[in-house]
Design an enzyme around this catalytic site. Structure first.
Site, PDB file in Angstrom:
ATOM      1  N   LYS A 208      38.702  40.147  31.389  1.00  0.00           N
ATOM      2  CA  LYS A 208      38.869  41.511  31.908  1.00  0.00           C
ATOM      3  C   LYS A 208      38.904  42.541  30.774  1.00  0.00           C
ATOM      4  O   LYS A 208      38.442  43.669  30.942  1.00  0.00           O
ATOM      5  CB  LYS A 208      40.126  41.595  32.781  1.00  0.00           C
ATOM      6  CG  LYS A 208      40.028  40.761  34.063  1.00  0.00           C
ATOM      7  CD  LYS A 208      38.846  41.146  34.948  1.00  0.00           C
ATOM      8  CE  LYS A 208      38.820  40.375  36.255  1.00  0.00           C
ATOM      9  NZ  LYS A 208      37.685  40.745  37.122  1.00  0.00           N
TER      10      LYS A 208
ATOM     11  N   ASN B  45      31.857  42.217  41.621  1.00  0.00           N
ATOM     12  CA  ASN B  45      33.222  41.896  42.013  1.00  0.00           C
ATOM     13  C   ASN B  45      33.592  40.434  41.784  1.00  0.00           C
ATOM     14  O   ASN B  45      34.761  40.126  41.538  1.00  0.00           O
ATOM     15  CB  ASN B  45      33.390  42.257  43.494  1.00  0.00           C
ATOM     16  CG  ASN B  45      34.636  41.641  44.090  1.00  0.00           C
ATOM     17  OD1 ASN B  45      35.742  42.139  43.880  1.00  0.00           O
ATOM     18  ND2 ASN B  45      34.473  40.527  44.801  1.00  0.00           N
TER      19      ASN B  45
ATOM     20  N   TYR C 243      41.365  34.588  31.567  1.00  0.00           N
ATOM     21  CA  TYR C 243      41.222  35.675  32.547  1.00  0.00           C
ATOM     22  C   TYR C 243      41.437  37.046  31.884  1.00  0.00           C
ATOM     23  O   TYR C 243      40.634  37.975  32.052  1.00  0.00           O
ATOM     24  CB  TYR C 243      42.216  35.464  33.686  1.00  0.00           C
ATOM     25  CG  TYR C 243      42.074  36.469  34.810  1.00  0.00           C
ATOM     26  CD1 TYR C 243      41.140  36.276  35.822  1.00  0.00           C
ATOM     27  CD2 TYR C 243      42.869  37.615  34.860  1.00  0.00           C
ATOM     28  CE1 TYR C 243      40.999  37.199  36.852  1.00  0.00           C
ATOM     29  CE2 TYR C 243      42.736  38.539  35.882  1.00  0.00           C
ATOM     30  CZ  TYR C 243      41.803  38.325  36.880  1.00  0.00           C
ATOM     31  OH  TYR C 243      41.666  39.247  37.895  1.00  0.00           O
TER      32      TYR C 243
ATOM     33  N   ASP D 190      25.131  32.035  42.442  1.00  0.00           N
ATOM     34  CA  ASP D 190      26.201  31.942  41.449  1.00  0.00           C
ATOM     35  C   ASP D 190      25.918  33.018  40.403  1.00  0.00           C
ATOM     36  O   ASP D 190      24.906  32.951  39.698  1.00  0.00           O
ATOM     37  CB  ASP D 190      26.153  30.532  40.829  1.00  0.00           C
ATOM     38  CG  ASP D 190      27.135  30.368  39.688  1.00  0.00           C
ATOM     39  OD1 ASP D 190      27.715  31.370  39.220  1.00  0.00           O
ATOM     40  OD2 ASP D 190      27.319  29.212  39.259  1.00  0.00           O
ATOM     41  N   VAL D 191      26.806  33.997  40.299  1.00  0.00           N
ATOM     42  CA  VAL D 191      26.527  35.139  39.408  1.00  0.00           C
ATOM     43  C   VAL D 191      26.454  34.744  37.935  1.00  0.00           C
ATOM     44  O   VAL D 191      25.946  35.503  37.110  1.00  0.00           O
ATOM     45  CB  VAL D 191      27.554  36.297  39.570  1.00  0.00           C
ATOM     46  CG1 VAL D 191      27.464  36.911  40.966  1.00  0.00           C
ATOM     47  CG2 VAL D 191      28.969  35.832  39.240  1.00  0.00           C
TER      48      VAL D 191
HETATM   49  C1  BGC Z   1      44.970  38.729  39.208  1.00  0.00           C
HETATM   50  C2  BGC Z   1      46.108  38.377  40.159  1.00  0.00           C
HETATM   51  C3  BGC Z   1      47.383  39.078  39.727  1.00  0.00           C
HETATM   52  C4  BGC Z   1      47.150  40.559  39.479  1.00  0.00           C
HETATM   53  C5  BGC Z   1      48.374  41.257  38.895  1.00  0.00           C
HETATM   54  C6  BGC Z   1      44.867  40.219  39.131  1.00  0.00           C
HETATM   55  O1  BGC Z   1      43.791  40.589  38.321  1.00  0.00           O
HETATM   56  O2  BGC Z   1      43.766  38.142  39.673  1.00  0.00           O
HETATM   57  O3  BGC Z   1      46.292  36.975  40.173  1.00  0.00           O
HETATM   58  O4  BGC Z   1      48.369  38.936  40.748  1.00  0.00           O
HETATM   59  O5  BGC Z   1      46.068  40.739  38.592  1.00  0.00           O
HETATM   60  O6  BGC Z   1      48.964  40.534  37.857  1.00  0.00           O
END
Ligand code: BGC
Length: 264
Positions: free
Chosen positions: A166, A89, A162, A62-63
């Site tokens: 990122k 990744n 998310y 598990d990273v």
């Molecule tokens: C997400 C996807 C999404 C894509 C474009 C990715 O980073 O994991 O769920 O479809 O970005 O929005």
């Protein structure tokens, strides 16, 4: 192109990680196939890679767990002797509108997507620094590719954790690149757009959903994992030796503000 190099790909038993691990093997690298769930799928990837006449093994870790990451690198160094390429990744989504997002959902995504990249990059860097450049193998002392997303720059309602992870990956990558460049280590990111993988199945699995998704992609095609795998393979090769601290968007133009094609 990568003959004699040793690569580790995290989250390599599905989606983009799987395609990347296979592509690196095809290019001549020995590959560690990291996974957290799904041993059979990981062993399958290992078999595919060995079919190219290179070495490969599956490694469960598990990273987001420091002890497991340290253990994984120790095993890689024991079996392969060193590491030349890290593809950080592994990533996941736990989506919810902000008012419904639990702190567990928040932490899970930050822990895997951001802390996981930090831990793996840290451990890879220790070995890159110890070993230095081996000119017969590569011009650089090591390569790290951070798997990012178009959401490192595109805000994404309902996906706060998310998108924040990122956005964090962008600064993680750039700061590492600045810090490690003087040591001959190249750090870059690949930022995929919409790629046909399990993480976004609902966005492409029905024709209606796919049509909706295609409106966000000027090139009008949903990407395949191989599109990303190819980009990573070239990026870690010496062909790209002068590319440092950059994000390579592989997104069919998703970051081109497609809404402005007609609006504005
Ligand atoms: C997400 C996807 C999404 C894509 C474009 C990715 O980073 O994991 O769920 O479809 O970005 O929005």
């Amino acid at each position: 192109m990568l003959r004699g190099q040793k690569a580790l790909v995290t989250g390599a038993n599905s989606g983009i990680g799987l395609a990347t691990a296979v592509a690196l093997g095809r290019a001549g690298a020995d590959v560690v196939v990291n996974y957290v769930f799904g041993q059979e799928a990981a062993e399958d990837v290992v078999r595919q890679i060995r079919g190219f006449g290179v070495r490969a093994f599956a490694c469960e870790a598990d990273v987001s767990d420091e002890r497991q990451v340290v253990g994984m690198f120790a095993r890689m160094l024991e079996e392969f002797g060193t590491i030349d390429i890290l593809v950080a990744n592994a990533g996941l989504q736990r989506d919810a509108p902000v008012t419904e997002m639990t702190v567990e959902q928040w932490h899970k995504v930050i822990d895997v997507n951001l802390t996981g990249q930090f831990l793996c990059a840290r451990e890879a860097t220790k070995e890159f620094l110890r070993r230095g450049v081996v000119p017969e193998v590569s011009r650089s002392a090591g390569k790290i590719v951070c798997m990012s997303s178009v959401h490192q720059i595109i805000p994404w309602s309902g996906h706060l954790n998310y998108a924040a992870s990122k956005g964090g990956v962008l600064m993680l990558m750039q700061t590492l690149a600045q810090e490690l460049g003087p040591h001959g280590i190249r750090v870059n990111a690949v930022a995929p757009g919409a790629i046909r993988t399990p993480i976004n199945r609902s966005a492409w699995e029905t024709p209606e959903a796919e049509a909706e998704l295609l409106r966000l992609i000027p090139y009008r095609r949903v990407g395949d994992p191989d599109d990303i795998a190819a980009a990573v393979t070239v990026l870690v090769s010496d062909l790209m030796d002068y590319v440092v601290g950059t994000t390579l968007f592989v997104d069919g133009g998703m970051t081109l503000f497609p809404g402005f094609a007609t609006g504005g």
